[in-house]
Structures are given as structure tokens and as C-alpha cells.
Design a protein around this motif. Structure first.
Motif, PDB file in Angstrom:
ATOM      1  N   GLY A 173     -63.190 -25.684 -18.739  1.00  0.00           N
ATOM      2  CA  GLY A 173     -61.621 -25.936 -18.355  1.00  0.00           C
ATOM      3  C   GLY A 173     -61.122 -27.186 -19.371  1.00  0.00           C
ATOM      4  O   GLY A 173     -61.587 -27.311 -20.438  1.00  0.00           O
ATOM      5  N   TYR A 174     -60.051 -27.662 -19.075  1.00  0.00           N
ATOM      6  CA  TYR A 174     -59.284 -28.743 -19.578  1.00  0.00           C
ATOM      7  C   TYR A 174     -59.622 -29.929 -18.908  1.00  0.00           C
ATOM      8  O   TYR A 174     -59.097 -30.114 -17.733  1.00  0.00           O
TER       9      TYR A 174
ATOM     10  N   THR B 166     -58.961 -28.730 -14.905  1.00  0.00           N
ATOM     11  CA  THR B 166     -58.329 -27.503 -14.389  1.00  0.00           C
ATOM     12  C   THR B 166     -58.849 -26.373 -15.503  1.00  0.00           C
ATOM     13  O   THR B 166     -59.430 -26.739 -16.600  1.00  0.00           O
ATOM     14  N   ALA B 167     -58.190 -25.286 -15.158  1.00  0.00           N
ATOM     15  CA  ALA B 167     -58.566 -24.122 -16.022  1.00  0.00           C
ATOM     16  C   ALA B 167     -57.488 -23.938 -17.172  1.00  0.00           C
ATOM     17  O   ALA B 167     -57.745 -23.403 -18.068  1.00  0.00           O
ATOM     18  N   ASP B 168     -56.451 -25.061 -17.146  1.00  0.00           N
ATOM     19  CA  ASP B 168     -55.599 -24.913 -18.285  1.00  0.00           C
ATOM     20  C   ASP B 168     -54.860 -26.130 -18.267  1.00  0.00           C
ATOM     21  O   ASP B 168     -54.753 -27.046 -17.391  1.00  0.00           O
ATOM     22  N   GLU B 169     -54.508 -26.566 -19.757  1.00  0.00           N
ATOM     23  CA  GLU B 169     -54.149 -27.827 -20.060  1.00  0.00           C
ATOM     24  C   GLU B 169     -53.001 -28.253 -19.566  1.00  0.00           C
ATOM     25  O   GLU B 169     -52.753 -29.390 -19.099  1.00  0.00           O
TER      26      GLU B 169
ATOM     27  N   SER C 222     -51.819 -27.635 -16.626  1.00  0.00           N
ATOM     28  CA  SER C 222     -52.000 -27.833 -15.251  1.00  0.00           C
ATOM     29  C   SER C 222     -52.801 -29.427 -15.133  1.00  0.00           C
ATOM     30  O   SER C 222     -52.445 -30.190 -14.075  1.00  0.00           O
TER      31      SER C 222
ATOM     32  N   PRO D 126     -60.386 -29.295 -24.269  1.00  0.00           N
ATOM     33  CA  PRO D 126     -61.488 -28.432 -23.717  1.00  0.00           C
ATOM     34  C   PRO D 126     -62.735 -29.040 -23.608  1.00  0.00           C
ATOM     35  O   PRO D 126     -62.918 -29.820 -24.363  1.00  0.00           O
TER      36      PRO D 126
END
Length: 457
Positions: free
Chosen positions: A305-306, A386-389, A391, A431
Motif C-alpha cells: 500500500g501507500y 491504504t491501497a492508494d496514495e 486515500s 509505497p
């Protein structure tokens, strides 16, 4: 009696060594110069991202001195686990630096690039064949996990390195490799005793980690013979003792007497340690027990995730008294705020907020053996993943303000409970990665997983 002299430039390429120590080592006419360049000690980010740990400037400085020394002696030079993670990107990065130095210094040599990154199809085939075995505390493995890996490397033994030298390589840059194999290769090729060769390699692979008091990364030399080896640091102000050398067998090992390599086991149960003088130690009685099969350790890393981090200090005594319940309530309440941020909702499983309390148990966490109350102040380190930067950034910005003013029953009105040492309060790390393989694969031979390319430099 066979004698093979091995110069270890440093414990980690790029961490530096004294030029005077290296010059002294070169003056003693070693048969090989070697240095490890990688590890899993720094975590999964370097394997996962393919980015190096040490700076280009520090790495180039060390390589320049090593290449000059190699040229003076006309002996092999071996560097393993290039780029720290040992993936193909690390080998390419380091070979580019070596070629640049060669142009600047007018050096010519034959270079072998021995790559250790694995094709996922090969790993899945071996998995289906039942030829991948978990090591202690290995994570669960299936084909989906293999596919999710950013990079997978196999840790080579000495055999691919020896083959490259037999084929004329004067400089060997290897992907992920057993630290010990880098230093055992040439002694084994030249007929030194296998027990002394492997045990000496274990002692010198970390540079001067085996001295009595290590003041900095530096060079160390081993004289390896048929039935014993001698160890001496190259800085005249550093010294080894029987205790300092013997105790290094404890370093990074589950068993201080049995150390597993791809082709067998180093057995130091019968080893004796003798001081030759106040700086040099002689070791006898080491044995290498060959295995009837080759086992290659697999290391893999996947994107996790990020992440962003927030650092805050707490000195408010009323908060410190109820720190755990305050943090627990804060995180539970913040979940409601997260739902407001994302119209379609965001499940708790889709993000992670973790807190470490420094000044109480921030280093050991649940394993902390000392049950003690925090002092008058503590440091809170929050990580948001989370899974994206986007968010992660959104949640981190909101959480820093939410936590800053989160109340306790004793307060009236709006009061701030955290002191932020920087602004903005959150830092986006980008990441982050997680190790997802800690297994061994059983190949048909010690060469099949590794690819060698010869380059005229």
C-alpha cells in the motif's frame, strides 16, 4: 600447506572503509577482494522497489578503491547482493557505476553479471512440484502470492560465482547471494580446507563486526589454510580477540554452531580460538558438512500500500494517565469521520492506522518485558496505510487534526493534546512493501536459477 588470503573491504558496500586500511590489505597480496552489498536487515523496501539502500556517491567511492586495488593485484573482485535487495535492477545499477569508474580510471577487465531474480512461472512450477519448503515463521504461500510479488530473488551459493571466475571474470557483480559464499569462493577454488574457508567467510563477511570494539565500517583480512584460519583487522588501532571472533558466530544466526548454506552446513562445535598476538586470532577445528541437495533461499516482496506518518508528542498528564483508552476511543471515533470523507464508505479493512508509543513500549511493542508507566512525556508515531496514495493523504491530513484536539473527560472547551515537531504534521512515505516469501527451493543443480552475462569493460 595451501594459504589463501581474502580481503573483506567492508561489511556493506557503500558504508565506507578507511583508505589506509584498504591499502594495507592490498599490500598483503590477497588472492581476492570481496564485499557484500545487501541484506534483508533494512526491510523489504529495497527488494520491492528495486532501489538501492546506500548512496550512489558512497557506493562509487568504495568501488573505485576496490577496482584500483584489484587492478594492482590482478585478482578477482566479488560483490554480492548488488543494490541491497539483490534484484536485477541492483545489478544493472552497480554495473553502470563500475563501467563509469573504468572509463574515468582507464581500467580494463572482464566482468560477470550473475543475476538472481526469478521468473514467477519457474517459482510456481517448483511450488506445484512440492519443491518449495517454508523456513521457520514463513508466511503462507500460494500461486496468487507468487503472482503478487514485485520481485523474487534466489540466494545463490558459491558455485555460480566460481563458474564465472573459471570463465575468465575478473570482476563479479552478483544479485542476491549468501554473504558467506562471496568470501569462500576463491579459497574453495584454490584448495583451502572447506571448514576453515566457510567459517572464515562467516567471520569476515561483516567486515570489522568481529573486532573487540568497532569504531566504524572497515577492512579485515583472513589467511585461510588447510586446517585453520587467521583473522586480523587492517586498521592497526583495531583488534580481534578470541571472544570477539567466537561471539560473531552468534550474529544473525538461530544456532551459534550450525550455519546453513546452500550446499551444506558450517559446523563450529569443535572450533578453538587462539590469540596469536593482541590483534590476531587463529581458529581451528571448523568443519563443513556438505548436503546431499542444494537449497536456495527465496526472498520476495509485495506492495503493501501507500503510507503516511505523523509524529506527535504528548506531555499532558491527564492524557498520559489514560493513554491507552484515549487512543482506543480516538481510533474508533475516527472511523466515523472516514465514512464522511468517502461517500461510498471505506471499510476498516481498507485502511490501517497504527500507533507506537515511544517512552513506554515503542521499540518492543507487545513483547516489552518491563511493565512500566510512561514518563512525563511520550512520543506517538502514527502510520496510515491504504491501497492508494490519494486515500492515504486524505486520511492522514484529516487524522492529524482530529487527533490534535481529541478530548478527554477532564477537558472543557477546545484544547490541543499533541505537539507536532514539524509542519505539515504528516509525511507521505509513498509505497511500502512486505516480505511475502521466506522459503527454500530445491533446484536440480546450484546453477539453474542464476543467469550469467560476460561484459568486456
Amino acid at each position: 600447506m595451501t594459504e589463501v588470503r581474502v580481503l573483506s573491504a567492508s561489511g556493506q558496500l557503500g558504508s565506507g572503509f578507511l583508505e589506509s586500511s584498504f591499502d594495507r590489505g592490498v599490500s598483503l597480496s590477497p588472492h581476492v577482494i570481496a564485499c557484500d552489498a545487501g541484506s534483508t536487515d533494512g526491510g523489504p523496501a529495497y527488494l520491492g522497489s528495486g532501489k538501492p539502500h546506500f548512496s550512489r556517491e558512497g557506493t562509487k567511492r568504495d568501488l573505485r578503491l576496490m577496482l584500483r586495488g584489484r587492478d594492482r593485484l590482478n585478482v578477482p573482485m566479488i560483490v554480492g547482493s548488488c543494490g541491497f535487495g539483490g534484484g536485477d535492477a541492483g545489478v544493472e545499477w552497480m554495473s553502470g557505476i563500475v563501467e563509469e569508474i573504468a572509463r574515468e580510471e582507464g581500467l580494463r577487465f572482464r566482468m560477470a553479471l550473475v543475476r538472481s531474480e526469478q521468473e514467477k512461472a519457474y517459482i510456481k512450477r517448483r511450488f506445484r512440484e512440492g519443491r518449495i519448503v517454508p523456513l521457520s515463521s514463513a508466511p503462507y504461500l500460494d500461486e496468487e502470492i507468487i503472482d503478487a510479488s514485485e520481485h523474487i530473488v534466489g540466494m545463490m551459493g558459491h558455485e555460480p560465482l566460481a563458474r564465472a571466475i573459471e570463465q575468465g571474470a575478473q570482476v563479479v557483480l552478483a544479485g542476491r547471494a549468501s554473504d558467506t559464499s562471496l568470501f569462500a569462493t576463491v579459497p574453495l577454488m584454490q584448495g583451502a580446507g572447506a571448514g576453515p574457508a566457510w567459517h572464515a567467510a562467516k567471520i569476515i563477511e561483516c567486515g570489522t563486526a568481529s573486532v573487540v570494539q568497532r569504531k566504524r565500517p572497515d577492512c579485515i583480512m583472513a589467511w585461510i589454510r588447510d586446517d585453520h584460519f587467521d583473522i586480523e583487522p587492517m586498521d592497526p588501532e583495531a583488534r580481534c580477540s578470541p571472544q570477539s571472533v567466537a561471539s560473531h558466530s552468534l550474529y544473525e544466526n538461530a544456532d551459534p554452531f550450525l550455519i546453513t548454506e546452500p550446499s551444506g552446513t558450517i559446523d563450529s562445535n569443535g572450533a578453538t580460538y587462539e590469540a596469536l598476538d593482541d590483534r590476531t586470532v587463529r581458529v581451528r577445528g571448523s568443519v563443513f558438512r556438505p548436503s546431499d541437495r542444494t537449497t536456495i533461499k527465496l526472498e520476495g516482496a509485495r506492495l503493501d500500500g501507500y503510507q503516511a506518518l505523523i509524529i506527535g508528542g504528548v506531555r499532558e498528564p491527564f492524557i498520559i494517565r489514560q493513554l491507552d483508552s484515549w487512543l482506543e476511543a480516538m481510533l474508533a471515533k475516527f472511523h466515523e469521520r472516514v465514512q464522511e470523507l468517502f461517500p461510498n464508505g471505506l471499510k476498516k479493512e481498507a485502511y490501517d492506522i497504527h500507533v507506537r508509543v515511544y517512552g513506554r513500549d515503542g521499540v518492543m511493542g507487545k513483547l516489552e518485558p518491563l511493565a512500566q508507566k510512561p514518563s512525563h512525556e511520550v512520543c506517538l508515531l502514527f502510520t496510515i496505510t491504504t491501497a492508494d496514495e490519494a486515500s492515504t493523504d486524505s486520511i492522514a491530513k484529516t487524522f492529524s487534526h482530529f487527533a490534535l484536539h481529541y478530548p478527554i473527560p477532564e477537558w472543557r472547551g477546545l484544547i490541543s493534546g499533541l505537539a507536532f515537531p514539524m509542519a505539515p504534521a504528516h509525511v507521505n512515505r509513498g509505497p511500502v512493501y512486505r516480505f511475502n516469501l521466506n522459503h527454500v527451493v530445491i533446484p536440480d543443480d546450484p546453477y539453474e536459477m542464476f543467469r550469467t552475462e560476460m561484459v568486456e569493460v
